[in-house]
Scaffold this active site. Structure first.
Site, short mmCIF file in Angstrom:
data_model
loop_
_atom_site.label_atom_id
_atom_site.label_comp_id
_atom_site.label_asym_id
_atom_site.label_seq_id
_atom_site.Cartn_x
_atom_site.Cartn_y
_atom_site.Cartn_z
N LYS A 1 -20.33 1.87 -27.46
CA LYS A 1 -19.38 2.73 -26.74
C LYS A 1 -18.60 3.59 -27.74
O LYS A 1 -18.41 4.79 -27.52
CB LYS A 1 -18.41 1.88 -25.91
CG LYS A 1 -19.03 1.37 -24.59
CD LYS A 1 -17.99 0.67 -23.74
CE LYS A 1 -18.57 0.05 -22.48
NZ LYS A 1 -19.01 1.00 -21.45
N HIS B 1 -11.81 2.35 -14.76
CA HIS B 1 -12.72 1.26 -14.41
C HIS B 1 -13.03 1.23 -12.92
O HIS B 1 -12.17 0.91 -12.11
CB HIS B 1 -12.11 -0.08 -14.87
CG HIS B 1 -12.97 -1.25 -14.55
ND1 HIS B 1 -12.48 -2.49 -14.23
CD2 HIS B 1 -14.32 -1.37 -14.49
CE1 HIS B 1 -13.47 -3.31 -13.98
NE2 HIS B 1 -14.59 -2.66 -14.12
N ASP C 1 0.84 -1.20 0.00
CA ASP C 1 0.00 0.00 0.00
C ASP C 1 0.88 1.25 0.00
O ASP C 1 0.60 2.22 -0.73
CB ASP C 1 -0.91 -0.04 1.23
CG ASP C 1 -1.84 1.15 1.29
OD1 ASP C 1 -2.48 1.43 0.28
OD2 ASP C 1 -1.90 1.82 2.34
N ASN D 1 -18.16 -2.28 -8.74
CA ASN D 1 -19.53 -2.19 -8.21
C ASN D 1 -19.60 -2.83 -6.82
O ASN D 1 -19.09 -3.94 -6.68
CB ASN D 1 -20.45 -2.94 -9.19
CG ASN D 1 -21.91 -2.73 -8.89
OD1 ASN D 1 -22.28 -1.83 -8.16
ND2 ASN D 1 -22.74 -3.60 -9.42
#
Ligand code: 3HC
Length: 712
Positions: free
Chosen positions: A405, A448, A294, A451
């Site tokens: 698209k 991107h 991280d 969800n």
């Protein structure tokens, strides 16, 4: 009196010493080797001086963030004897501080965590400002406090609170610390130094009170105030929380149950033994590895963002679940959003989604009604391109069809300023392919989101062949402004996360083909640590979406992602089951009283799956895990080899943040490494008949032969 890289000691007029932590070149103070060495020198200096007392504070906004976690990976590989010796030395240092012949006070403003809080507990008194945050985050790293925290906290603080703080790993506010007895007083930041001096004068005037406190901290706790009773409540809570793959909370609780009943000296030795056994666990290696990964990712992100400019105004094309979620996220972070759809019904649904998400923030007390209303007002629904002439970035989130698209992107390109960036939220389609009809492909890239957008931290920023560095940098900066963690990846079907997810779904399809029960697969993968098994996950993704995306992936990687059989997902989809959205997929879903979908076994779905299986067969949990995890890990290796992702750290972080890969396993490459590269290749060879998804790459075999690793 002393001025080095991390510490300085000055003598105040009153003859009291003032020790200031200020580690050069670091945003936080931490106990790295250098700071510990300097502390040894300072304490020797203080012990040999005529100082009347010692005040300890920080020149940074926080106090001390604990031991240096970046040093842990190499330290934890030391043999037990060497690791124990390091801890014993550090503990001795804190014991020297605790035994100084003068009163000592910690002045805490900001975070005092882990070793930082342990330092405070070794001083006689702790004064803190309202900005103080205290706690023992060690269990979250798979370890326990190691600088005497398990010994001093139960003896200094309310014992039950101390046990609970250590076992939970949670941080606490200054008020909570005061009521738990972790600090002696709350003081105004401007008066901190002055209050510390007063505290020392008071201790010098009443030496017996000051000394009494010290004696109490050396003893075993008496049965009345402690031990069993203080630990029992925490044990019950831990048991109620169910099985935990991280052994640290249970082991540190066992340690506390034993060590509160013995002398401080004996308890310190027990703490070392517990720390060493935890530090040598796979879980600690994974969690510490993720902290370091991280850190590396954040450094890279900062470097990218510094070269770009975050968008002040954005537009979202397509007001579905994703578009609505992105618009909500932007509005929440103070960014104005044009939300365009081709149908009023779409816009209404997008606004409803944003409104519901904001409502939940209000319910949870995170936003006031006024703040939620302000955020909602930042979203401007539109059926045309009004407002698009002012936007800096457009996120396209229309239906996942290449031709649609492309047409939408080509049209919107004519509506926005020449400087604006276009980004597609496609989950699988090649960015380079989408760029074909564009006039300014340099200003196009992938962005991107996952969800549900508000909950999933990851955003993949995808560089197409024509994407400029500037576009990538500004998209990274915008993702950061949206509160997300961006990872820059190269273009290919599925990018990083979905390219790795679909081989996992492929393994699932083959297990079902070969006679497995989807419930057994879900149970095995959930026991492995995934938040949901693959059948449940497919229902959440939507079987229509999954079937469609699978076709894109099969086209992109026909050699290994093209099935030569019809998958159960396809069968269920063709029988009208779309997953959660239609109330039935692999499982059946019915809302409970609060409207949350409850998952139930669906005999019809099981019968349909069985009717397509040649025979039913029981697989052990280990067989299921091996068959599911091999393709996922091997595809991660391929992504690294193909340069889709730059580093192993980013690949593992991507899977943890984007897929919910179990943190305690540290990501696919760390998991693979833990098995041993050679053993992993041998297992893959044993399953080679299942097809190319199970075939190791030549580079992986070479790494295995050379004893190489993915992570340092
Ligand atoms: N070791 C190494 N680096 C650390 C660190 C630590 N203990 N704590 C923070 N850092 C680094 C961060 O990684 C970050 O690095 P970067 O600049 O390269 O990105 C930098 O310091 C600033 O940190 P944040 O961006 O996170 O700053 P915040 O102000 O948002 O948060 C914090 C500060 C609350 C201290 C947060 O960094 C944090 O939670 N750190 C970890 C604290 C922790 O787990 N301490 C326990 C260590 S284990 C221990 O002490 C064992 C002992 O008992 C033996």
């Amino acid at each position: 009196m002393y001025h080095a890289n991390a510490l300085r000691l000055t003598r105040l007029e009153s003859g009291i010493g003032h020790l200031v932590f200020d580690l050069a070149g670091s945003p936080v103070n931490k106990f790295n080797r250098q700071t510990l060495d300097e502390l040894r020198e300072v304490l020797a200096l203080v012990a040999g001086s005529d100082l009347r007392g010692l005040l300890c504070s920080s020149a940074k906004s926080g106090f001390i963030a604990g031991a240096d976690i970046a040093e842990f990976s190499s330290q934890f590989r030391l043999p037990a004897s060497e690791l124990s010796a390091w801890l014993a030395q550090s503990q001795a240092l804190f014991s020297t501080l605790a035994a100084l012949p003068i009163p000592t006070v910690s002045l805490i403003d900001g975070q005092a965590l882990g070793g930082g809080f342990e330092f405070c507990l070794a001083t006689d008194y702790r004064l803190a400002t309202r900005a103080a945050v205290l706690g023992f985050p060690e269990v979250g790293l798979g370890i326990c406090p190691g600088f005497g925290g398990t010994v001093r906290a139960p003896r200094v603080m309310d014992t039950q609170a101390a046990v609970s703080w250590i076992v939970s790993g949670q941080s606490h506010t200054a008020d909570e610390a005061l009521s738990a007895g972790a600090i002696d007083a709350l003081v105004d930041a401007q008066l901190l130094l002055e209050s510390g001096i007063e505290q020392i004068e008071q201790a010098l005037q009443q030496p017996e009170v000051w000394q009494q406190g010290r004696h109490a901290r050396q003893a075993a706790l008496t049965p009345g105030d402690t031990g069993a009773a203080a630990c029992a409540g925490v044990r019950a809570a831990l048991q109620a929380a169910g099985a935990n793959p991280n052994p640290a909370p249970a082991l540190v609780l066992q340690l506390l149950e034993r060590s509160v009943a013995v002398s401080a000296a004996e308890a310190l030795a027990q703490e070392i033994a517990c720390f060493v056994s935890l530090a040598h666990s796979d879980v600690a290696a994974s969690l510490v590895g993720l902290f370091v990964a991280d850190q590396q990712l954040r450094q890279k992100t900062r470097a990218w963002a510094a070269r770009g400019k975050a968008a002040d105004r954005i537009a979202v094309l397509g007001a579905g679940i994703m578009g609505g979620g992105i618009a909500y996220q932007a509005a929440l972070k103070g960014i104005d959003v044009q939300m365009k759809d081709i149908a009023q019904a779409g816009l209404d649904a997008g606004m409803k989604e944003a409104q519901q998400l904001l409502g939940r923030q209000v319910q949870k007390g995170r936003l006031s009604h006024a703040q939620a209303a302000e955020a909602l007002a930042r979203i401007h629904p539109t059926l045309d391109y009004s407002g698009f002439a002012e936007v800096d970035l457009v996120v396209e989130a229309v239906v996942e069809k290449q031709a649609v698209k492309q047409a939408v992107l080509a049209e919107v390109e004519r509506q926005v300023p020449a400087t604006a960036i276009l980004a597609s939220n496609t989950s699988t389609i090649s960015i380079t392919a989408l760029a074909q009809p564009l006039q300014r492909p340099a200003q196009f890239c992938g962005m991107h989101f996952f969800n549900p957008v508000p909950l999933m931290p990851l955003v993949e920023v995808i560089r197409g062949e024509g994407s400029s560095e500037q576009s990538i940098a500004s998209t990274v900066a915008t993702a950061q402004r949206l509160g997300k963690t961006p990872i820059v990846v190269r273009d290919c079907p599925g990018f990083l996360v979905n390219r790795i997810l679909f081989p996992y779904f492929g393994a699932f399809a083959m297990l079902l083909r070969d006679g497995a029960d989807p419930r057994a697969i879900d149970a095995a993968m959930e026991a492995f640590g995934w938040p949901m098994g693959p059948a449940w996950l497919l229902d959440v993704v939507g079987l229509d979406t999954a079937v469609h995306a699978q076709a894109v992936m099969a086209q992109g990687f026909p050699d290994r992602m093209q099935y030569d059989f019809t998958s159960a997902t396809q069968w269920l989809f063709e029988s009208g089951r779309l997953g959660q959205k239609s109330g039935a997929g692999f499982y059946r879903y019915t809302p409970d009283a609060a409207g949350r979908l409850q998952k139930q076994v669906d005999e019809q779905a099981l019968a349909l799956i069985r009717s397509q299986q040649k025979a039913s067969r029981d697989f052990t949990a280990q067989e299921i895990v091996d068959r599911m995890m091999l393709p996922l890990c091997l595809e991660t290796v391929r992504c690294l080899e193909d340069g889709i992702v730059d580093t192993a750290a980013e690949a593992d972080m991507g899977l943890v943040l984007g897929l919910g890969f179990p943190r305690f396993r540290g990501g696919a490459l760390r998991y693979l490494e833990r098995q041993g590269l050679a053993a992993f290749c041998a297992l893959a060879d044993a399953l080679a008949a299942l097809g190319p998804l199970y075939h190791p790459t030549a580079t992986l075999r070479a790494m295995a032969a050379a004893g190489a690793r993915f992570h340092a």
